[in-house]
Design a protein around this motif. Structure first.
Motif, short mmCIF file in Angstrom:
data_model
loop_
_atom_site.label_atom_id
_atom_site.label_comp_id
_atom_site.label_asym_id
_atom_site.label_seq_id
_atom_site.Cartn_x
_atom_site.Cartn_y
_atom_site.Cartn_z
N TRP A 192 46.98 39.99 57.43
CA TRP A 192 47.19 40.84 58.59
C TRP A 192 48.46 40.46 59.35
O TRP A 192 49.28 41.31 59.70
CB TRP A 192 45.97 40.77 59.52
N ARG A 193 48.63 39.16 59.60
CA ARG A 193 49.79 38.72 60.38
C ARG A 193 51.10 38.90 59.60
O ARG A 193 52.15 39.13 60.21
CB ARG A 193 49.63 37.26 60.79
N ALA B 287 38.08 43.05 61.50
CA ALA B 287 37.95 43.07 62.96
C ALA B 287 38.29 41.70 63.56
O ALA B 287 38.98 41.61 64.58
CB ALA B 287 36.53 43.48 63.35
N GLN C 23 42.12 41.00 63.31
CA GLN C 23 42.86 41.74 64.33
C GLN C 23 42.64 41.13 65.71
O GLN C 23 43.57 41.07 66.52
CB GLN C 23 42.43 43.21 64.32
N ALA C 24 41.44 40.66 65.98
CA ALA C 24 41.14 40.05 67.28
C ALA C 24 41.86 38.72 67.46
O ALA C 24 42.20 38.34 68.59
CB ALA C 24 39.64 39.87 67.45
N ASP D 219 44.77 38.10 66.40
CA ASP D 219 46.20 38.35 66.51
C ASP D 219 46.63 38.11 67.95
O ASP D 219 45.90 38.41 68.89
CB ASP D 219 46.51 39.80 66.09
N HIS D 220 47.83 37.60 68.13
CA HIS D 220 48.31 37.26 69.47
C HIS D 220 48.46 38.48 70.38
O HIS D 220 48.54 38.35 71.59
CB HIS D 220 49.63 36.49 69.39
N THR D 221 48.49 39.68 69.81
CA THR D 221 48.63 40.89 70.62
C THR D 221 47.29 41.41 71.13
O THR D 221 47.24 42.34 71.91
CB THR D 221 49.30 42.01 69.81
N HIS D 222 46.20 40.79 70.70
CA HIS D 222 44.85 41.25 71.08
C HIS D 222 44.31 40.36 72.20
O HIS D 222 44.27 39.14 72.06
CB HIS D 222 43.93 41.18 69.85
N PRO D 223 43.87 40.95 73.29
CA PRO D 223 43.37 40.14 74.42
C PRO D 223 41.89 39.75 74.26
O PRO D 223 41.08 40.05 75.12
CB PRO D 223 43.58 41.08 75.61
N ALA D 224 41.55 39.09 73.17
CA ALA D 224 40.15 38.72 72.93
C ALA D 224 39.80 37.44 73.68
O ALA D 224 40.59 36.51 73.75
CB ALA D 224 39.90 38.53 71.44
N GLU E 216 34.26 36.43 72.55
CA GLU E 216 34.41 37.53 71.59
C GLU E 216 34.81 36.99 70.21
O GLU E 216 34.27 37.40 69.18
CB GLU E 216 35.45 38.54 72.08
#
Length: 137
Positions: free
Chosen positions: A12-13, A47, A50-51, A53-58, A62
Motif C-alpha cells: 500500500w505505501r 483496511a 490504509q489506517a 498510513d500516515h495520511t489516515h487519522p486513526a 482503532e
C-alpha cells in the motif's frame, strides 16, 4: 498475521493499491496432501494497511481493533486451508477434472472476477531470507 500485514502495508505505501497475494498452507495431514492457497490480502488487511498510513487519522484504539480483526480473519483462513476447506485447490480440481473429461472451460473461469482472482502479484510462501530470520521466528 502480522508478517502478512506488513507485506500488505508495504504494498500500500509503495504503490497505493493492493494486489492478489499468495500464501501457502500445508495440507500434509491429508493423504497426498501438499498445499492450499491462503489469500491473505483480505478486506481486513487492506483496511488496516490504509489506517496505518500516515495520511489516515486513526487512533491507537482503532488501530488495535483493526489488527485484531485482520488477525481473526487470517487465523480463520489459515485453519480453513489446513483443514482442506480452502477454495483454490477445489477450483483447480474442478477445472482439471472437467478438461480431463473432455469438457471446455466452465463459464466461471471466463469471468472477469476469475481473471482478477487468478492474477497473483505477491507470493509470500518462501520468505526465508537470513535478514528476516528473527522477524519470522
Amino acid at each position: 498475521s502480522v508478517s502478512q500485514f506488513i507485506f500488505q502495508l508495504a504494498q500500500w505505501r509503495t504503490f497505493g493499491y493492493f494486489v492478489g497475494t499468495y500464501e501457502s498452507c500445508s495440507t500434509a495431514a491429508f493423504r497426498s496432501g501438499r498445499t492450499e492457497t491462503i489469500r491473505s490480502c483480505t478486506t481486513e488487511m487492506a483496511a488496516a494497511a490504509q489506517a496505518f498510513d500516515h495520511t489516515h487519522p486513526a487512533s491507537v484504539d482503532e488501530l488495535v481493533g483493526l489488527m485484531k480483526e485482520l488477525s481473526g480473519k487470517h487465523v480463520t483462513l489459515c485453519k480453513e486451508a489446513a483443514e482442506g476447506m480452502g477454495w483454490d485447490r477445489h477450483f483447480f480440481g474442478l477445472r482439471h477434472l472437467n478438461k480431463t473429461e473432455g469438457g471446455g472451460d466452465l463459464e466461471v473461469f471466463g469471468e472477469e472476477n476469475w481473471a482478477t482472482v487468478g492474477n497473483i502479484k505477491v507470493s509470500t510462501s518462501t520468505v526465508a531470507s537470513p535478514c528476516l530470520r528473527d522477524f519470522l521466528a
